[in-house]
Design a protein around this motif. Structure first.
Motif, short mmCIF file in Angstrom:
data_model
loop_
_atom_site.label_atom_id
_atom_site.label_comp_id
_atom_site.label_asym_id
_atom_site.label_seq_id
_atom_site.Cartn_x
_atom_site.Cartn_y
_atom_site.Cartn_z
N PHE A 24 0.82 -1.22 0.00
CA PHE A 24 0.00 0.00 0.00
C PHE A 24 0.85 1.26 0.00
O PHE A 24 0.41 2.31 -0.46
CB PHE A 24 -0.92 0.06 1.24
CG PHE A 24 -1.95 -1.04 1.32
CD1 PHE A 24 -2.22 -1.86 0.23
CD2 PHE A 24 -2.66 -1.24 2.49
CE1 PHE A 24 -3.18 -2.86 0.31
CE2 PHE A 24 -3.63 -2.24 2.58
CZ PHE A 24 -3.88 -3.06 1.50
N ASP A 76 -5.96 -3.34 7.37
CA ASP A 76 -5.89 -3.84 6.00
C ASP A 76 -4.42 -3.80 5.59
O ASP A 76 -3.73 -2.82 5.84
CB ASP A 76 -6.74 -2.93 5.10
CG ASP A 76 -7.02 -3.53 3.74
OD1 ASP A 76 -6.38 -4.54 3.37
OD2 ASP A 76 -7.88 -2.96 3.03
N ASP A 133 -3.55 -9.52 -0.44
CA ASP A 133 -4.37 -8.48 0.20
C ASP A 133 -5.33 -9.14 1.18
O ASP A 133 -6.05 -10.08 0.81
CB ASP A 133 -5.14 -7.74 -0.92
CG ASP A 133 -5.86 -6.50 -0.45
OD1 ASP A 133 -5.69 -6.08 0.70
OD2 ASP A 133 -6.61 -5.93 -1.28
N SER A 134 -5.32 -8.69 2.42
CA SER A 134 -6.22 -9.26 3.42
C SER A 134 -6.43 -8.26 4.54
O SER A 134 -5.58 -7.40 4.78
CB SER A 134 -5.62 -10.57 3.96
OG SER A 134 -6.49 -11.21 4.87
N GLU A 160 -14.18 -8.38 0.25
CA GLU A 160 -13.92 -7.59 1.46
C GLU A 160 -15.14 -6.82 1.95
O GLU A 160 -15.25 -5.62 1.72
CB GLU A 160 -12.73 -6.66 1.26
CG GLU A 160 -12.72 -5.81 -0.01
CD GLU A 160 -11.46 -4.94 -0.07
OE1 GLU A 160 -11.10 -4.34 0.95
OE2 GLU A 160 -10.84 -4.87 -1.13
N GLU A 213 -11.27 -9.33 4.98
CA GLU A 213 -10.94 -9.54 3.56
C GLU A 213 -10.06 -10.77 3.36
O GLU A 213 -9.10 -10.97 4.10
CB GLU A 213 -10.20 -8.30 3.03
CG GLU A 213 -9.70 -8.43 1.59
CD GLU A 213 -8.97 -7.18 1.11
OE1 GLU A 213 -8.41 -6.45 1.96
OE2 GLU A 213 -8.95 -6.94 -0.10
MG MG Z 1 -7.15 -4.97 1.59
#
Ligand code: MG
Ligand code: MG
Length: 254
Positions: free
Chosen positions: A56, A93, A104-105, A200, A231
């Motif tokens: 990110f 996140d 991504d989670s 998500e 997510e």
């Molecule tokens: Mg995410």
């Protein structure tokens, strides 16, 4: 829509599992008085120590490795120096980039003693993610996923955020298709084997409406009530979607 080879799926799995391990590190360090900024530093070091990059940081100018969204913040919270308080919830996140592929989670954590009402919101939001995943099979459509999430969450009277959605991912953090958390059965993009998506749900205790915080990033609920976010990154298969990320590392931390 970019379908992935098995080799590419393994790379996305590696990145996604690293996200799960990073979120477990975050959980180990959550307590009253700790600041989101401290958690961000811990996560960033952990990711770099595992030969990966925070996914990110720098994305459209986002300044941190984690999105940390506290209480009425829905998503995209910038880690700040405000100490966490007893009774807070924090949605964390995380994305990582390793070997050219993203994972991504996200998970919503509790700080100290959280009210029963808010614990229920967390439980239902997490369960809605799995309801969505159970519909994510080849031949179904994104609307089937959204419908499952929406139906379940609204049955508890919660607000389902409309403006922010799940997404495809791979060599890019965000790829087609969009995966809304609301919708109609049989509508939307058709899911194909080898498609990797992040599902998500962002679910509000109160009404579904959101607004932008003055910092330009953080999304908050309009009514000021708490919001939860869970997510997973998954791959579409014929019979049953395969979850590439994992909450196991997180849930092993007591
Ligand atoms: Mg995410
Ligand atoms: Mg995502």
């Amino acid at each position: 829509m970019i379908l992935k080879s098995e080799e590419e799926i393994e790379k996305i799995r590696t990145s996604s599992l690293l996200v799960g391990k990073t979120l477990a590190e975050v959980k180990k360090n959550i307590s009253v008085g700790v600041t989101p900024m401290q958690l961000d530093k811990i996560a960033e070091e952990f990711i770099l120590d595992h030969d990966a990059k925070p996914g990110f940081k720098g994305y459209h100018g986002f300044p941190a490795s984690l999105c940390v969204s506290v209480n009425d913040a829905v998503v995209h919270g910038i880690p700040n120096n405000n100490p966490l308080k007893n009774g807070d919830i924090i949605s964390v996140d995380c994305g990582v980039l390793k070997d050219g592929f993203f994972g991504d989670s996200a998970y919503t954590f509790t700080v100290g003693e959280v009210s029963e009402e808010v614990l229920k919101l967390l439980e239902v939001t997490k369960e809605s993610l799995y309801k969505g995943i159970s519909c994510a099979t080849a031949g179904n459509r994104t609307g089937d996923i959204g419908h499952a999430v929406q139906q379940y969450c609204e049955s508890f009277g919660y607000g389902v955020v409309r403006e922010l959605v799940g997404h495809g991912l791979g060599e890019n953090l965000h790829e087609a298709p969009e995966v809304p958390n609301y919708g109609k059965k049989g509508r939307g993009t058709k899911l194909q084997e080898g498609l990797v998506i992040a599902i998500e749900p962002m679910i509000n205790l109160g009404k579904k409406e959101i607004k932008h915080h003055a910092d330009g990033w953080t999304i908050v609920t309009k009514d000021g009530k708490p919001s939860a976010h869970f997510e997973h990154t998954i791959v579409i298969r014929k019979e049953k979607a395969e979850i590439l990320s994992s909450f196991e590392y997180i849930e092993q931390v007591k």
